[in-house]
Design a protein around this motif. Sequence first.
Motif, PDB file in Angstrom:
ATOM      1  N   ILE A   1       0.849  -1.196   0.000  1.00 19.27           N
ATOM      2  CA  ILE A   1       0.000   0.000   0.000  1.00 19.27           C
ATOM      3  C   ILE A   1       0.883   1.245   0.000  1.00 19.27           C
ATOM      4  CG2 ILE A   1      -1.679   1.306   1.395  1.00 19.27           C
ATOM      5  CD1 ILE A   1      -2.891  -1.167   0.138  1.00 19.27           C
ATOM      6  N   ASP A   2       0.494   2.228  -0.800  1.00 18.15           N
ATOM      7  CA  ASP A   2       1.185   3.524  -0.825  1.00 18.15           C
ATOM      8  C   ASP A   2       0.835   4.265   0.472  1.00 18.15           C
ATOM      9  OD1 ASP A   2       1.851   6.243  -1.171  1.00 18.15           O
ATOM     10  OD2 ASP A   2       1.432   6.185  -3.323  1.00 18.15           O
ATOM     11  N   LYS A   3       1.771   4.290   1.391  1.00 16.55           N
ATOM     12  CA  LYS A   3       1.532   4.857   2.732  1.00 16.55           C
ATOM     13  C   LYS A   3       1.237   6.351   2.693  1.00 16.55           C
ATOM     14  CE  LYS A   3       2.590   0.897   4.509  1.00 16.55           C
ATOM     15  NZ  LYS A   3       1.841   0.011   5.291  1.00 16.55           N
ATOM     16  N   ARG A   4       1.904   7.067   1.792  1.00 13.22           N
ATOM     17  CA  ARG A   4       1.666   8.509   1.697  1.00 13.22           C
ATOM     18  C   ARG A   4       0.242   8.778   1.230  1.00 13.22           C
ATOM     19  NH1 ARG A   4       1.764  12.455  -2.125  1.00 13.22           N
ATOM     20  NH2 ARG A   4       2.281  14.543  -1.399  1.00 13.22           N
ATOM     21  N   ALA A   5      -0.178   8.061   0.194  1.00 11.38           N
ATOM     22  CA  ALA A   5      -1.544   8.228  -0.313  1.00 11.38           C
ATOM     23  C   ALA A   5      -2.561   7.840   0.752  1.00 11.38           C
ATOM     24  CB  ALA A   5      -1.740   7.399  -1.578  1.00 11.38           C
ATOM     25  N   LEU A   6      -2.282   6.776   1.490  1.00  7.73           N
ATOM     26  CA  LEU A   6      -3.181   6.337   2.550  1.00  7.73           C
ATOM     27  C   LEU A   6      -3.256   7.385   3.654  1.00  7.73           C
ATOM     28  CD1 LEU A   6      -5.046   4.106   3.605  1.00  7.73           C
ATOM     29  CD2 LEU A   6      -3.031   3.114   4.733  1.00  7.73           C
ATOM     30  N   ALA A   7      -2.124   7.968   4.015  1.00  7.72           N
ATOM     31  CA  ALA A   7      -2.114   9.009   5.047  1.00  7.72           C
ATOM     32  C   ALA A   7      -2.937  10.218   4.612  1.00  7.72           C
ATOM     33  CB  ALA A   7      -0.682   9.422   5.382  1.00  7.72           C
ATOM     34  N   LEU A   8      -2.814  10.582   3.351  1.00 11.55           N
ATOM     35  CA  LEU A   8      -3.615  11.699   2.841  1.00 11.55           C
ATOM     36  C   LEU A   8      -5.099  11.342   2.853  1.00 11.55           C
ATOM     37  CD1 LEU A   8      -1.355  12.836  -0.124  1.00 11.55           C
ATOM     38  CD2 LEU A   8      -1.959  14.192   1.896  1.00 11.55           C
ATOM     39  N   GLY A   9      -5.413  10.121   2.443  1.00 10.76           N
ATOM     40  CA  GLY A   9      -6.798   9.681   2.473  1.00 10.76           C
ATOM     41  C   GLY A   9      -7.357   9.696   3.878  1.00 10.76           C
ATOM     42  N   ARG A  10      -6.563   9.232   4.834  1.00 13.73           N
ATOM     43  CA  ARG A  10      -6.984   9.213   6.237  1.00 13.73           C
ATOM     44  C   ARG A  10      -7.272  10.628   6.725  1.00 13.73           C
ATOM     45  NH1 ARG A  10      -4.336   9.531  11.398  1.00 13.73           N
ATOM     46  NH2 ARG A  10      -5.387   8.232  12.934  1.00 13.73           N
ATOM     47  N   THR A  11      -6.396  11.553   6.400  1.00 15.10           N
ATOM     48  CA  THR A  11      -6.580  12.944   6.815  1.00 15.10           C
ATOM     49  C   THR A  11      -7.862  13.525   6.221  1.00 15.10           C
ATOM     50  OG1 THR A  11      -4.217  13.290   7.067  1.00 15.10           O
ATOM     51  CG2 THR A  11      -5.569  15.260   6.742  1.00 15.10           C
ATOM     52  N   HIS A  12      -8.087  13.259   4.957  1.00 19.69           N
ATOM     53  CA  HIS A  12      -9.302  13.784   4.313  1.00 19.69           C
ATOM     54  C   HIS A  12     -10.564  13.116   4.870  1.00 19.69           C
ATOM     55  CE1 HIS A  12      -7.543  16.566   1.456  1.00 19.69           C
ATOM     56  NE2 HIS A  12      -6.603  15.668   1.231  1.00 19.69           N
ATOM     57  N   LEU A  13     -10.483  11.846   5.197  1.00 19.36           N
ATOM     58  CA  LEU A  13     -11.621  11.176   5.823  1.00 19.36           C
ATOM     59  C   LEU A  13     -11.920  11.790   7.193  1.00 19.36           C
ATOM     60  CD1 LEU A  13     -10.803   7.486   4.892  1.00 19.36           C
ATOM     61  CD2 LEU A  13     -12.834   8.775   4.158  1.00 19.36           C
ATOM     62  N   GLN A  14     -10.871  12.043   7.979  1.00 16.71           N
ATOM     63  CA  GLN A  14     -11.066  12.674   9.282  1.00 16.71           C
ATOM     64  C   GLN A  14     -11.758  14.027   9.123  1.00 16.71           C
ATOM     65  OE1 GLN A  14      -6.944  12.608  10.490  1.00 16.71           O
ATOM     66  NE2 GLN A  14      -7.355  11.074  12.072  1.00 16.71           N
ATOM     67  N   THR A  15     -11.290  14.801   8.156  1.00 17.34           N
ATOM     68  CA  THR A  15     -11.880  16.115   7.902  1.00 17.34           C
ATOM     69  C   THR A  15     -13.336  15.978   7.477  1.00 17.34           C
ATOM     70  OG1 THR A  15      -9.709  16.976   7.264  1.00 17.34           O
ATOM     71  CG2 THR A  15     -11.632  18.243   6.575  1.00 17.34           C
ATOM     72  N   GLY A  16     -13.609  15.029   6.601  1.00 13.88           N
ATOM     73  CA  GLY A  16     -14.977  14.821   6.136  1.00 13.88           C
ATOM     74  C   GLY A  16     -15.912  14.425   7.256  1.00 13.88           C
ATOM     75  N   PHE A  17     -15.465  13.519   8.113  1.00 11.58           N
ATOM     76  CA  PHE A  17     -16.303  13.118   9.238  1.00 11.58           C
ATOM     77  C   PHE A  17     -16.507  14.277  10.215  1.00 11.58           C
ATOM     78  CE2 PHE A  17     -15.444   8.722   7.892  1.00 11.58           C
ATOM     79  CZ  PHE A  17     -16.737   8.211   7.984  1.00 11.58           C
ATOM     80  N   MET A  18     -15.473  15.068  10.428  1.00 11.07           N
ATOM     81  CA  MET A  18     -15.603  16.226  11.314  1.00 11.07           C
ATOM     82  C   MET A  18     -16.684  17.171  10.792  1.00 11.07           C
ATOM     83  SD  MET A  18     -12.992  19.391  12.002  1.00 11.07           S
ATOM     84  CE  MET A  18     -13.261  19.927  10.323  1.00 11.07           C
ATOM     85  N   TRP A  19     -16.631  17.460   9.497  1.00 11.96           N
ATOM     86  CA  TRP A  19     -17.615  18.372   8.915  1.00 11.96           C
ATOM     87  C   TRP A  19     -19.011  17.763   8.913  1.00 11.96           C
ATOM     88  CZ3 TRP A  19     -17.040  23.245   8.862  1.00 11.96           C
ATOM     89  CH2 TRP A  19     -15.770  23.807   8.714  1.00 11.96           C
ATOM     90  N   THR A  20     -19.097  16.450   8.756  1.00  5.68           N
ATOM     91  CA  THR A  20     -20.398  15.781   8.777  1.00  5.68           C
ATOM     92  C   THR A  20     -21.032  15.895  10.160  1.00  5.68           C
ATOM     93  OG1 THR A  20     -19.639  14.257   7.056  1.00  5.68           O
ATOM     94  CG2 THR A  20     -21.587  13.603   8.305  1.00  5.68           C
ATOM     95  N   VAL A  21     -20.251  15.660  11.197  1.00  8.35           N
ATOM     96  CA  VAL A  21     -20.756  15.815  12.562  1.00  8.35           C
ATOM     97  C   VAL A  21     -21.124  17.273  12.821  1.00  8.35           C
ATOM     98  CG1 VAL A  21     -20.104  15.713  15.015  1.00  8.35           C
ATOM     99  CG2 VAL A  21     -19.593  13.781  13.491  1.00  8.35           C
ATOM    100  N   ARG A  22     -20.293  18.172  12.363  1.00  7.25           N
ATOM    101  CA  ARG A  22     -20.560  19.601  12.552  1.00  7.25           C
ATOM    102  C   ARG A  22     -21.862  20.008  11.848  1.00  7.25           C
ATOM    103  NH1 ARG A  22     -17.189  23.952  14.118  1.00  7.25           N
ATOM    104  NH2 ARG A  22     -17.946  25.936  13.332  1.00  7.25           N
ATOM    105  N   ALA A  23     -22.145  19.405  10.702  1.00  6.52           N
ATOM    106  CA  ALA A  23     -23.378  19.714   9.975  1.00  6.52           C
ATOM    107  C   ALA A  23     -24.607  19.334  10.794  1.00  6.52           C
ATOM    108  CB  ALA A  23     -23.387  18.964   8.642  1.00  6.52           C
ATOM    109  N   VAL A  24     -24.505  18.266  11.559  1.00  2.00           N
ATOM    110  CA  VAL A  24     -25.631  17.805  12.376  1.00  2.00           C
ATOM    111  C   VAL A  24     -25.727  18.617  13.663  1.00  2.00           C
ATOM    112  CG1 VAL A  24     -26.618  15.855  13.643  1.00  2.00           C
ATOM    113  CG2 VAL A  24     -25.508  15.466  11.425  1.00  2.00           C
TER     114      VAL A  24
END
Length: 77
Positions: A47-70
């Motif tokens: 697995i490309d660790k750098r790409a995975l780390a970026l994906g993880r960061t963006h997922l964290q951000t997305g979930f944060m904004w989703t919770v904030r929306a509610v």
Amino acid sequence: MADPQEPGKVTGYRHHPQDRIDLVNRIKAIENELGFLVAELNARDDIDKRALALGRTHLQTGFMWTVRAVFQPESNL
């Protein structure tokens, strides 16, 4: 401002009905499950660790904004 010791009250957030709390708990459960998958992927050598780390960061951000929306926190920012 509400007493910070008030049960169920988080500073900066208004009181939420149970249906919103349940909705955010569903979001958090999905976030946690996805976290386990990301950890499983991270343990692999092919697995490309750098790409995975970026994906993880963006997922964290997305979930944060989703919770904030509610929960729609009160903020002066």
